[in-house]
Scaffold this motif. Structure first.
Motif, PDB file in Angstrom:
ATOM      1  N   GLU A 126       0.817  -1.221   0.000  1.00  0.00           N
ATOM      2  CA  GLU A 126       0.000   0.000   0.000  1.00  0.00           C
ATOM      3  C   GLU A 126       0.848   1.268   0.000  1.00  0.00           C
ATOM      4  O   GLU A 126       0.333   2.345  -0.282  1.00  0.00           O
ATOM      5  CB  GLU A 126      -0.951   0.014   1.205  1.00  0.00           C
ATOM      6  CG  GLU A 126      -2.024  -1.037   1.066  1.00  0.00           C
ATOM      7  CD  GLU A 126      -3.217  -0.853   1.999  1.00  0.00           C
ATOM      8  OE1 GLU A 126      -3.453   0.274   2.476  1.00  0.00           O
ATOM      9  OE2 GLU A 126      -3.901  -1.847   2.230  1.00  0.00           O
ATOM     10  N   TYR A 150      -2.832   5.085   7.148  1.00  0.00           N
ATOM     11  CA  TYR A 150      -2.129   3.818   7.441  1.00  0.00           C
ATOM     12  C   TYR A 150      -0.941   3.653   6.497  1.00  0.00           C
ATOM     13  O   TYR A 150       0.198   3.433   6.930  1.00  0.00           O
ATOM     14  CB  TYR A 150      -3.091   2.627   7.286  1.00  0.00           C
ATOM     15  CG  TYR A 150      -2.385   1.297   7.081  1.00  0.00           C
ATOM     16  CD1 TYR A 150      -1.657   0.704   8.116  1.00  0.00           C
ATOM     17  CD2 TYR A 150      -2.417   0.636   5.842  1.00  0.00           C
ATOM     18  CE1 TYR A 150      -0.989  -0.505   7.932  1.00  0.00           C
ATOM     19  CE2 TYR A 150      -1.765  -0.573   5.652  1.00  0.00           C
ATOM     20  CZ  TYR A 150      -1.046  -1.142   6.691  1.00  0.00           C
ATOM     21  OH  TYR A 150      -0.378  -2.331   6.492  1.00  0.00           O
ATOM     22  N   LYS A 189     -11.158  -7.393   8.597  1.00  0.00           N
ATOM     23  CA  LYS A 189     -10.615  -7.379   7.233  1.00  0.00           C
ATOM     24  C   LYS A 189     -11.574  -8.123   6.298  1.00  0.00           C
ATOM     25  O   LYS A 189     -12.352  -8.972   6.741  1.00  0.00           O
ATOM     26  CB  LYS A 189      -9.226  -8.018   7.203  1.00  0.00           C
ATOM     27  CG  LYS A 189      -8.243  -7.411   8.222  1.00  0.00           C
ATOM     28  CD  LYS A 189      -7.649  -6.109   7.755  1.00  0.00           C
ATOM     29  CE  LYS A 189      -6.850  -5.282   8.739  1.00  0.00           C
ATOM     30  NZ  LYS A 189      -6.131  -5.814   9.812  1.00  0.00           N
ATOM     31  N   HIS A 276     -10.498   5.398  -1.692  1.00  0.00           N
ATOM     32  CA  HIS A 276     -10.378   3.938  -1.798  1.00  0.00           C
ATOM     33  C   HIS A 276      -9.465   3.571  -2.980  1.00  0.00           C
ATOM     34  O   HIS A 276      -9.796   3.865  -4.131  1.00  0.00           O
ATOM     35  CB  HIS A 276     -11.781   3.356  -2.022  1.00  0.00           C
ATOM     36  CG  HIS A 276     -11.869   1.891  -1.811  1.00  0.00           C
ATOM     37  ND1 HIS A 276     -13.068   1.230  -1.749  1.00  0.00           N
ATOM     38  CD2 HIS A 276     -10.915   0.945  -1.634  1.00  0.00           C
ATOM     39  CE1 HIS A 276     -12.858  -0.056  -1.554  1.00  0.00           C
ATOM     40  NE2 HIS A 276     -11.562  -0.249  -1.488  1.00  0.00           N
TER      41      HIS A 276
HETATM   42  O1  DAU Z   1      -2.247  -4.635   0.573  1.00  0.00           O
HETATM   43  C1  DAU Z   1      -1.829  -4.990   1.861  1.00  0.00           C
HETATM   44  C2  DAU Z   1      -2.795  -4.430   2.882  1.00  0.00           C
HETATM   45  O2  DAU Z   1      -3.973  -5.209   2.800  1.00  0.00           O
HETATM   46  C3  DAU Z   1      -2.251  -4.436   4.310  1.00  0.00           C
HETATM   47  O3  DAU Z   1      -1.146  -3.571   4.372  1.00  0.00           O
HETATM   48  C4  DAU Z   1      -3.313  -3.971   5.310  1.00  0.00           C
HETATM   49  O4  DAU Z   1      -2.837  -4.067   6.629  1.00  0.00           O
HETATM   50  C5  DAU Z   1      -4.526  -4.847   5.147  1.00  0.00           C
HETATM   51  O5  DAU Z   1      -5.560  -4.375   5.990  1.00  0.00           O
HETATM   52  C6  DAU Z   1      -5.001  -4.843   3.688  1.00  0.00           C
HETATM   53  O6  DAU Z   1      -5.538  -3.544   3.326  1.00  0.00           O
HETATM   54  P1  DAU Z   1      -6.900  -3.418   2.503  1.00  0.00           P
HETATM   55  O7  DAU Z   1      -7.489  -2.097   2.787  1.00  0.00           O
HETATM   56  O8  DAU Z   1      -6.716  -3.800   1.081  1.00  0.00           O
HETATM   57  O9  DAU Z   1      -7.726  -4.611   3.239  1.00  0.00           O
HETATM   58  P2  DAU Z   1      -9.232  -4.717   3.744  1.00  0.00           P
HETATM   59  O10 DAU Z   1      -9.448  -6.144   4.118  1.00  0.00           O
HETATM   60  O11 DAU Z   1      -9.599  -3.674   4.714  1.00  0.00           O
HETATM   61  O12 DAU Z   1     -10.056  -4.445   2.398  1.00  0.00           O
HETATM   62  C7  DAU Z   1      -9.847  -5.213   1.228  1.00  0.00           C
HETATM   63  C8  DAU Z   1     -10.745  -4.635   0.144  1.00  0.00           C
HETATM   64  O13 DAU Z   1     -12.112  -4.898   0.485  1.00  0.00           O
HETATM   65  C9  DAU Z   1     -10.651  -3.128   0.006  1.00  0.00           C
HETATM   66  O14 DAU Z   1     -10.817  -2.794  -1.372  1.00  0.00           O
HETATM   67  C10 DAU Z   1     -11.816  -2.596   0.819  1.00  0.00           C
HETATM   68  C11 DAU Z   1     -12.854  -3.689   0.634  1.00  0.00           C
HETATM   69  N1  DAU Z   1     -13.786  -3.888   1.772  1.00  0.00           N
HETATM   70  C12 DAU Z   1     -13.248  -4.081   3.013  1.00  0.00           C
HETATM   71  C13 DAU Z   1     -14.061  -4.296   4.090  1.00  0.00           C
HETATM   72  C14 DAU Z   1     -13.484  -4.480   5.478  1.00  0.00           C
HETATM   73  C15 DAU Z   1     -15.156  -3.945   1.568  1.00  0.00           C
HETATM   74  O15 DAU Z   1     -15.637  -3.797   0.423  1.00  0.00           O
HETATM   75  N2  DAU Z   1     -15.965  -4.149   2.643  1.00  0.00           N
HETATM   76  C16 DAU Z   1     -15.483  -4.310   3.911  1.00  0.00           C
HETATM   77  O16 DAU Z   1     -16.289  -4.478   4.870  1.00  0.00           O
END
Ligand code: DAU
Ligand code: NAD
Length: 338
Positions: A126, A150, A189, A276
């Motif tokens: 990221e 972050y 996540k 996003h």
């Molecule tokens: O790329 C590595 C990163 O991946 C790490 O450095 C971070 O610590 C880790 O949290 C992760 O970041 P993301 O923001 O990509 O992960 P997250 O699981 O929060 O979200 C993944 C994708 O899904 C992102 O496009 C947002 C989306 N999302 C997430 C959540 C929690 C949704 O659509 N709905 C949700 O409820």
């Protein structure tokens, strides 16, 4: 090898500690963790009685805590400790600055003072920001362009760690990985939230149009890469890890729905995350070439296995989701400090 793992009670750190204790029988592991909301002693309950493993509660941003963990010396530090959730960093960024930036600097400073101590600093793709649909994947020379607080703090930490390598000759290796999934991931996540909500018949909140792309890697593949970086990485170098598995969020959610056998009507589009990032993708060629590492699981088999893990481990995630894991933690900690 005497290894200090920081953040070992979290998702990736706990998988890494388990891997090291299994694969390196002569190594000892000290786990320094503050036990924030994301640190759960249940993640390492199975290795607690292993004589080569010990736990120290403490803050990586507190030099005295770090010294306490290093009191018997140390050959290497693998730094997982961080605030890791993008949405939380948008709510409030202060703790991200303290843990991710001050904490990482405190650790590399301690390694410098100790001498002959390698630091593997675990970072994220990221820091490179977002890709357009036709852009090539990130490499180690991609420009830093973080968009969330972050990611900005992770980028700052990477630069500080690398500055120690250049200024003081501290033995630092920085790794940057794409999105992890697998056992023991905190259900804030995407993957564990969707799996556990689908099991519970709850709404599956997809941010915006759900067409954002993430590049997925199973946590054990990331951990074998980190072990390879620790043992074979060149000092002062950066290595990207990923498994060439780009997927659209909505497809990931629909696949989870199918694997659980839940109703597709649970999928609900909700307000988008500010700024996003549209797409992440990482080229792991340098790690493959220099470290002799390869990711082993395909996304389809890794996701199916992960779904089976959450289905079979409700005793782990239900207390996390209803908050009662904090009571377990309080009792666990009191027993050990009485
Ligand atoms: O790329 C590595 C990163 O991946 C790490 O450095 C971070 O610590 C880790 O949290 C992760 O970041 P993301 O923001 O990509 O992960 P997250 O699981 O929060 O979200 C993944 C994708 O899904 C992102 O496009 C947002 C989306 N999302 C997430 C959540 C929690 C949704 O659509 N709905 C949700 O409820
Ligand atoms: P996590 O949120 O599951 O766990 C973080 C751990 O760090 C917890 O055990 C927590 O108690 C501990 N911690 C937090 N602040 C601390 C402090 N000040 N001192 C000591 N311990 C502290 O995190 P994760 O998903 O396992 O990520 C681990 C590392 O990997 C992070 O540095 C993250 O940036 C990086 N990373 C994560 C992903 C991913 O997809 N999850 C991808 C690439 C890189």
């Amino acid at each position: 090898m005497r290894l200090l793992v920081t953040g070992g009670m979290g998702f990736i750190g706990s998988n890494f500690v388990r891997l090291v204790l299994r694969e390196r029988p002569s190594w000892t592991v000290i786990n320094l963790d503050l036990l924030t909301y994301a640190g759960n002693p249940a993640n390492l309950a199975d290795v607690e009685r292993e004589p080569r493993y010990s736990f120290v509660r403490g803050d990586i941003a507190n030099a005295a805590d770090v010294r306490r963990a290093l009191v018997a010396g140390c050959d290497a530090i693998v730094n997982f400790a961080a605030e890791t959730h993008v949405d939380r960093s948008i709510e409030s960024s202060e703790i991200f600055l303290r843990t991710n930036v001050v904490g990482t600097t405190t650790l590399v400073e301690a390694a410098r003072a100790l001498g002959r101590c390698r630091v593997v600093h675990v970072s994220t793709d990221e820091v490179y920001g977002a890709l357009g649909p036709d852009d090539p994947p990130f490499t180690e020379t991609s420009r830093f362009a973080p968009t969330s607080p972050y990611a900005a703090t992770k980028g700052a930490a990477d630069l500080l760690a690398l500055a120690y390598a250049r200024t003081f000759g501290t033995d630092v290796v920085v790794t940057r990985c794409s999105n992890n999934y697998g056992p023991y991931q905190f259900p804030e996540k995407l993957v564990p939230l969707m799996i556990t909500n689908a099991i519970e018949g709850k709404r599956l909140p997809v941010y915006g149009d759900g067409l954002q792309v993430r590049d997925w890697i199973h946590v054990e593949d990331h951990c074998t890469g980190l072990l390879a970086a620790l043992e074979h990485g060149r000092a002062g170098q950066e290595y990207n890890f990923g498994a060439r598995a780009e997927r659209i969020n909505l497809d990931v959610v629909r696949r989870i729905v199918g694997l659980i056998g839940a109703s597709p009507d649970l999928v609900a589009h909700v307000a988008d995350r500010p700024a996003h990032d549209r797409r992440y993708a990482v080229l792991p060629d340098k790690a493959e070439r220099e470290l002799g590492w390869r990711p082993r699981r395909s996304f389809d088999e890794g996701l199916a296995e992960t779904v089976r893990w959450y289905v079979g481990n409700e005793r782990w995630w239900r207390p996390v989701k209803d908050g009662s894991y904090r009571d377990f933690y309080r009792r666990w900690y009191e027993e050990r400090t009485a």
